[in-house]
Every structure is written in structure tokens, then in C-alpha cells.
Motif scaffolding. Sequence first.
Motif, PDB file in Angstrom:
ATOM      1  N   VAL A  94       0.849  -1.193   0.000  1.00  0.00           N
ATOM      2  CA  VAL A  94       0.000   0.000   0.000  1.00  0.00           C
ATOM      3  C   VAL A  94       0.883   1.241   0.000  1.00  0.00           C
ATOM      4  CG1 VAL A  94      -1.783   1.269   1.253  1.00  0.00           C
ATOM      5  CG2 VAL A  94      -1.818  -1.238   1.232  1.00  0.00           C
ATOM      6  N   TRP A  95       0.454   2.248  -0.765  1.00  0.00           N
ATOM      7  CA  TRP A  95       1.200   3.512  -0.839  1.00  0.00           C
ATOM      8  C   TRP A  95       0.283   4.651  -0.409  1.00  0.00           C
ATOM      9  CZ3 TRP A  95       3.003   6.074  -6.082  1.00  0.00           C
ATOM     10  CH2 TRP A  95       3.803   7.201  -5.803  1.00  0.00           C
ATOM     11  N   ASP A  96       0.685   5.360   0.667  1.00  0.00           N
ATOM     12  CA  ASP A  96       0.034   6.609   1.070  1.00  0.00           C
ATOM     13  C   ASP A  96       0.878   7.736   0.483  1.00  0.00           C
ATOM     14  OD1 ASP A  96      -1.291   8.699   2.219  1.00  0.00           O
ATOM     15  OD2 ASP A  96      -0.944   8.107   4.292  1.00  0.00           O
ATOM     16  N   MET A  97       0.390   8.321  -0.603  1.00  0.00           N
ATOM     17  CA  MET A  97       1.216   9.169  -1.456  1.00  0.00           C
ATOM     18  C   MET A  97       1.539  10.521  -0.821  1.00  0.00           C
ATOM     19  SD  MET A  97       0.447   9.885  -5.468  1.00  0.00           S
ATOM     20  CE  MET A  97       1.731  10.293  -6.630  1.00  0.00           C
ATOM     21  N   CYS A  98       0.563  11.148  -0.180  1.00  0.00           N
ATOM     22  CA  CYS A  98       0.761  12.458   0.460  1.00  0.00           C
ATOM     23  C   CYS A  98       0.500  12.271   1.950  1.00  0.00           C
ATOM     24  CB  CYS A  98      -0.176  13.497  -0.141  1.00  0.00           C
ATOM     25  SG  CYS A  98      -0.120  13.594  -1.941  1.00  0.00           S
ATOM     26  N   ALA A  99       1.450  11.666   2.647  1.00  0.00           N
ATOM     27  CA  ALA A  99       1.164  11.022   3.920  1.00  0.00           C
ATOM     28  C   ALA A  99       1.197  11.936   5.142  1.00  0.00           C
ATOM     29  CB  ALA A  99       2.149   9.871   4.142  1.00  0.00           C
ATOM     30  N   ARG A 133      10.394   1.318  -6.720  1.00  0.00           N
ATOM     31  CA  ARG A 133      10.517   0.098  -7.517  1.00  0.00           C
ATOM     32  C   ARG A 133       9.466  -0.942  -7.136  1.00  0.00           C
ATOM     33  NH1 ARG A 133      15.040   0.845 -10.292  1.00  0.00           N
ATOM     34  NH2 ARG A 133      16.662   2.201  -9.427  1.00  0.00           N
ATOM     35  N   VAL A 134       8.368  -0.473  -6.569  1.00  0.00           N
ATOM     36  CA  VAL A 134       7.317  -1.380  -6.104  1.00  0.00           C
ATOM     37  C   VAL A 134       6.036  -1.095  -6.875  1.00  0.00           C
ATOM     38  CG1 VAL A 134       5.958  -2.126  -4.102  1.00  0.00           C
ATOM     39  CG2 VAL A 134       8.344  -1.423  -3.802  1.00  0.00           C
ATOM     40  N   GLN A 135       5.309  -2.136  -7.197  1.00  0.00           N
ATOM     41  CA  GLN A 135       3.964  -2.005  -7.726  1.00  0.00           C
ATOM     42  C   GLN A 135       2.989  -2.246  -6.561  1.00  0.00           C
ATOM     43  OE1 GLN A 135       2.831  -1.570 -11.362  1.00  0.00           O
ATOM     44  NE2 GLN A 135       4.753  -0.476 -10.992  1.00  0.00           N
ATOM     45  N   PHE A 136       1.964  -1.425  -6.477  1.00  0.00           N
ATOM     46  CA  PHE A 136       1.115  -1.439  -5.291  1.00  0.00           C
ATOM     47  C   PHE A 136      -0.268  -2.023  -5.581  1.00  0.00           C
ATOM     48  CE2 PHE A 136       4.205   1.933  -4.590  1.00  0.00           C
ATOM     49  CZ  PHE A 136       4.652   1.637  -3.302  1.00  0.00           C
ATOM     50  N   ASP A 137      -0.797  -2.704  -4.555  1.00  0.00           N
ATOM     51  CA  ASP A 137      -2.172  -3.190  -4.626  1.00  0.00           C
ATOM     52  C   ASP A 137      -3.169  -2.052  -4.419  1.00  0.00           C
ATOM     53  OD1 ASP A 137      -1.720  -6.219  -4.626  1.00  0.00           O
ATOM     54  OD2 ASP A 137      -0.608  -5.603  -2.836  1.00  0.00           O
ATOM     55  N   ALA A 138      -2.802  -1.105  -3.597  1.00  0.00           N
ATOM     56  CA  ALA A 138      -3.724  -0.017  -3.253  1.00  0.00           C
ATOM     57  C   ALA A 138      -2.923   1.264  -3.020  1.00  0.00           C
ATOM     58  CB  ALA A 138      -4.526  -0.377  -2.003  1.00  0.00           C
ATOM     59  N   PHE A 190       2.409   3.229 -10.818  1.00  0.00           N
ATOM     60  CA  PHE A 190       2.837   2.231  -9.826  1.00  0.00           C
ATOM     61  C   PHE A 190       1.686   1.348  -9.343  1.00  0.00           C
ATOM     62  CE2 PHE A 190       5.559   5.956  -9.589  1.00  0.00           C
ATOM     63  CZ  PHE A 190       6.825   5.390  -9.719  1.00  0.00           C
ATOM     64  N   LEU A 191       0.555   1.349 -10.058  1.00  0.00           N
ATOM     65  CA  LEU A 191      -0.606   0.566  -9.653  1.00  0.00           C
ATOM     66  C   LEU A 191      -0.651  -0.760 -10.411  1.00  0.00           C
ATOM     67  CD1 LEU A 191      -3.216   0.648  -7.883  1.00  0.00           C
ATOM     68  CD2 LEU A 191      -4.397   1.484  -9.930  1.00  0.00           C
ATOM     69  N   LYS A 192      -0.791  -1.852  -9.673  1.00  0.00           N
ATOM     70  CA  LYS A 192      -0.889  -3.173 -10.283  1.00  0.00           C
ATOM     71  C   LYS A 192      -2.177  -3.315 -11.094  1.00  0.00           C
ATOM     72  CE  LYS A 192       1.450  -5.780  -6.567  1.00  0.00           C
ATOM     73  NZ  LYS A 192       1.229  -6.835  -5.536  1.00  0.00           N
ATOM     74  N   PRO A 193      -2.202  -4.187 -12.079  1.00  0.00           N
ATOM     75  CA  PRO A 193      -3.487  -4.549 -12.690  1.00  0.00           C
ATOM     76  C   PRO A 193      -4.423  -5.115 -11.626  1.00  0.00           C
ATOM     77  CG  PRO A 193      -1.660  -5.354 -14.006  1.00  0.00           C
ATOM     78  CD  PRO A 193      -1.057  -4.839 -12.743  1.00  0.00           C
ATOM     79  N   ALA A 233     -13.132   9.139  -3.868  1.00  0.00           N
ATOM     80  CA  ALA A 233     -13.541   8.301  -5.001  1.00  0.00           C
ATOM     81  C   ALA A 233     -12.681   7.045  -5.032  1.00  0.00           C
ATOM     82  CB  ALA A 233     -13.397   9.067  -6.308  1.00  0.00           C
ATOM     83  N   LEU A 234     -13.325   5.893  -5.188  1.00  0.00           N
ATOM     84  CA  LEU A 234     -12.619   4.626  -5.339  1.00  0.00           C
ATOM     85  C   LEU A 234     -12.534   4.266  -6.811  1.00  0.00           C
ATOM     86  CD1 LEU A 234     -11.355   1.994  -4.242  1.00  0.00           C
ATOM     87  CD2 LEU A 234     -13.692   1.084  -4.027  1.00  0.00           C
ATOM     88  N   ILE A 235     -11.318   4.155  -7.318  1.00  0.00           N
ATOM     89  CA  ILE A 235     -11.059   3.868  -8.730  1.00  0.00           C
ATOM     90  C   ILE A 235     -10.288   2.568  -8.811  1.00  0.00           C
ATOM     91  CG2 ILE A 235      -9.925   4.706 -10.826  1.00  0.00           C
ATOM     92  CD1 ILE A 235     -10.119   7.552  -9.567  1.00  0.00           C
ATOM     93  N   THR A 236     -10.691   1.658  -9.705  1.00  0.00           N
ATOM     94  CA  THR A 236      -9.977   0.390  -9.869  1.00  0.00           C
ATOM     95  C   THR A 236      -9.423   0.271 -11.283  1.00  0.00           C
ATOM     96  OG1 THR A 236     -12.029  -0.753 -10.453  1.00  0.00           O
ATOM     97  CG2 THR A 236     -11.359  -0.792  -8.130  1.00  0.00           C
ATOM     98  N   ARG A 237      -8.358  -0.514 -11.373  1.00  0.00           N
ATOM     99  CA  ARG A 237      -7.756  -0.800 -12.672  1.00  0.00           C
ATOM    100  C   ARG A 237      -8.151  -2.210 -13.102  1.00  0.00           C
ATOM    101  NH1 ARG A 237      -1.492   0.612 -13.716  1.00  0.00           N
ATOM    102  NH2 ARG A 237      -1.897   1.568 -15.747  1.00  0.00           N
ATOM    103  N   ARG A 238      -8.528  -2.344 -14.351  1.00  0.00           N
ATOM    104  CA  ARG A 238      -8.952  -3.659 -14.835  1.00  0.00           C
ATOM    105  C   ARG A 238      -7.791  -4.636 -14.805  1.00  0.00           C
ATOM    106  NH1 ARG A 238     -11.748  -0.756 -19.042  1.00  0.00           N
ATOM    107  NH2 ARG A 238     -10.152  -1.467 -20.514  1.00  0.00           N
TER     108      ARG A 238
END
Length: 512
Positions: A338-343, A401-406, A451-454, A504-509
Motif C-alpha cells: 500500500v502507498w500513502d502518497m501524500c502522507a 521500484r514497487v507495484q502497489f495493490d492499493a 505504480f498501480l498493479k493490474p 472516489a474509489l477507482i480500480t484498474r482492470r
Amino acid sequence: MKPRPDYFSDDRPPRRRPAKKRPPRKSATERRSERASKPDRPRQDRPTLVPRTARQLAFYLLQEGDLLGERERGGQPPLFATERLESAFTEFALSPEDRRLAQELLNGTIRRKGTLDILLSDCCQRPLKELELELVWLMRLGAYQLVYLDAIPDHAAVNETVDVARWYDKQRWCQFLNGNLRSVSRLLAATEVIGPATDTLPTRDGHFRSLTKPLFADPRHEPQRYLSETQSFPGWLLDRWSKQYDFDELARLCQWFNAPAPLFLRVNSRKTNRNELLSQFEQAEVAAEAGSLDNSIRMRKSYAIRNLPGFDEGLFTVQDETPQRVCSLLNAQPGEAVWDMCAAPGTKSTCLAEAMNNQGTLLATDINATRLKRVQENARRLELSIIKTDVLPDNPPYAIRVQFDAILIDAPCSNTGVLGKRSEARWRLRSDDINELARIQRHLLGAALTFLKPGGRIVYATCSIEPEENELQVRQFLQGHRDLELQSEEKFTPGQPADGGYAALITRRTDS
């Protein structure tokens, strides 16, 4: 004997010296005003200021830099008043009663600056902009007590405020300050009124204060201007809000933002539960009650947070219910990345780590290294070891260098949903700032997508109530990214029951 010069001749009219023209005598008020605005002589022995009372501490923070950029000196403090007040409470020893009064005076004086300036301008013979800014803040501080704090007698409000000038080593202010505050006191009528008029202003809980003369716009013909002047809000901001709210809702929003905001705590569910913590509070005679969320507690009085039972043990943290709902929307799970971008300062990061049961990876980033230290401090107190911090550059590329689930993007915004808590925000904000903030928000959304996983998800959130920063921003972003879907969104209305904002909750296919 030499003959006398003819200009001494007796048959000439005596020569009279022209009368010396004297400037017209100035009134006592004008002389006091000039004395008050003269610069001090340089003094090498000025003692270090140590606030000992509520009024001293409030003024100490008000005069620090050009708080609202009024003189265009560019010296605004980097932190909001409430943030600096918490640090001041740690640095300076005040009684619990003085702490509560200092908080009320500091935030109330800033919020009501616009209305206070109208009253003071009527009483002061010189324009406020010609006076020293520190003196103007002290006048506002005194006037706030006279107008809005009925529990403080007028003579006490005046005398105690004048004493602050002496403490600040500004003896020359005292007479001027005393005279103008007493003029404000005389401007306030004792008669009770029940509604808006050119000579009334709303105070608290729907009550109105009467004046001895009309000073405000006529609410029958210019209701929005009357609201701006008496509720102390920039006119351009009310004009903007009037496009999405009717007048009654505008008035409610102003009233809400001018009242002390309720304080909520988030229970650390890894260490305790709400009932157990409320029981500890009850034993310590701390007034609190269950909030509307499972891990939320609403404080019924103001307390020094660090002195509450369970603080040092990490049993809770301060967090409004609205950001708690935002974190729940991301639905962070144990073991995820998980990445909290502006933490910074880290209340959402710790909320997510608790939801993950301290299992997985949580990266908390910010562009401000100093504020990131608070994330680390909060994580240590709450015993959350999965939170790692990193400083982001102002612009990509990011060395991640990480891909994130959320990913949570709590984007920088106008703060128009939390104007009660961030007292300066209404005065610092300019109408063109919202377009610039929207540009930054679009940039953050695009950077996060890299950096968002499929199959991954993003929660985009603000503490704003402006459509350009919220639903319009998300709609525009989705139009350019066909691999994203909007799953849900929520608008949080200020005061119902907590902070205003948007998420807003946005998902990637998965096939992207």
C-alpha cells in the motif's frame, strides 16, 4: 551720534513680526494613534517572550510572521495555527483552563478577522493598514472577547488585553489600545435581537448581537454580502458556493465553520477496543462518547491530548471521522503493498496500517521531510512497524521500484471542507488557487497510475468541497484512461456530522 536709520523713524508704523503659523491641535485620540504607531527604539535587552496566560499565548502565535499575508511580506508560518498551538502547549506550561481559552482566542480571532476589522475600523481614527500589524492583531484579540465571549466581562477583556501589550514590551500601545477597545465595547448594545439587520451580527447558536449603529449590508437586499461581513468569509468564496448551495445552507456552513470543531479519536484496534478505552476515560473523568464509526470516539470537552489515558501507550490517535471513512474505502488488507502518497502527518498511514494488522508493506511519502518525521513518530507510538517513509521530489520520476495493490492520494487542496479547523485557510486562499491545485491533483493521479498493479485500486480524496477538485477532477481523469473504472464516490458535507471532503474509489482492470 549717528542718525537713526529711517526704518526706526517714529513716524512709521511699528514693524510687527509675522505670526507663527501653528498646525491645528490634534485630538487626544490622534496623538495616541501616532504614539502607538511610532517604531520602537532598538533594544538589546528585550527579554525572550515566554507566554504564561491564554491571551499571551494566543497573541504570541498571532503575531508570529505575517500570518495571513496582509502586508505582503511573505513571512507566513509554514504550519496552521492549530498545529503550532499543539507544539506551544508542549513548550509552555499553561493550566487546562488557559489552554482551552488560548485555543478559543487563537482560532476565533483568525476566523472572525473580517467582522472584527469592520468594527475596529469604525472605532479607530486611523486605517488599520497604517498601524503595526502586531498591534492590529492585539486589537482583534481584544475585540473578539468583547463581541463573542459573553462569559468574559468587558472590563476584564480590555484590561487583560492591554496587559498583553505591557508583557510584549509595548507600553506605547496601551493607551491607544485601551481607548479603541472601550469604543468597541460602547458600540455593542445591550438590547436583545432575534434576526439579521444592518445593526446586528450573528454570534453563536443562532443568537444575534445588536450594535448602536448600522455597519453591515442590508440583509433584505444584499443577503450574501451581509453573510460575508457578519460571518467573516471572503465574498468571492460565498459567490462560488452559492452556485451549489442555497442561502440557508450557506448560512449553516458559515455557522459551522465559525464554531469550535468537534474532536474525534480513532481507537487503535490492535491494542484495545472502544469500550475499554471509554471505560479508562470515565475513570479519569474525561468526557467522551462513542462516535458514529466502530473505532471512533467523540470528545465532549477540550483536553490536552498527550495527557489523556492511553496516549503514551498508543491506544488511540486524533482523527476526524471523515478521513476514517476515506481509509475504510481503500479497504487495505493484511499482506498487501500500500502507498500513502501524500502522507504527512501520518494519521491516514497509521489508520491503514492498523487495518492491515501491521502486516504487509506500507510506503508513506511526502515532499516535506520535516513533516514526514511526524509520520515516523506516530508509527512508533502506535507500534506500527510496516510503515516506511520516503521523501518525494516535487516532480517525477519517482525512485520507487514497487507495484502497489492499493494507493491513497490524499491530495493537496483548497481545504474548503475544513475551514473551521484550519482557521487561516479562508484568508490565505485566492480564487485562482483552485485551478492551480486542480493541476497538481491531476499530476498526482497520473503519477500514481504508473505504480498501480493490474486489478489494483486508488482512493482519491480531498478535504475540499469544490467540484473542480472533486467529482469534475475524477471525471476528467477517467476520460483519458479507459483501463480505469469508478467504483464509488462519496461527498462529505461539512458538519454532517464531521469534516467536509470527497473520496472516489477507482480500480484498474485486471487485463490492463
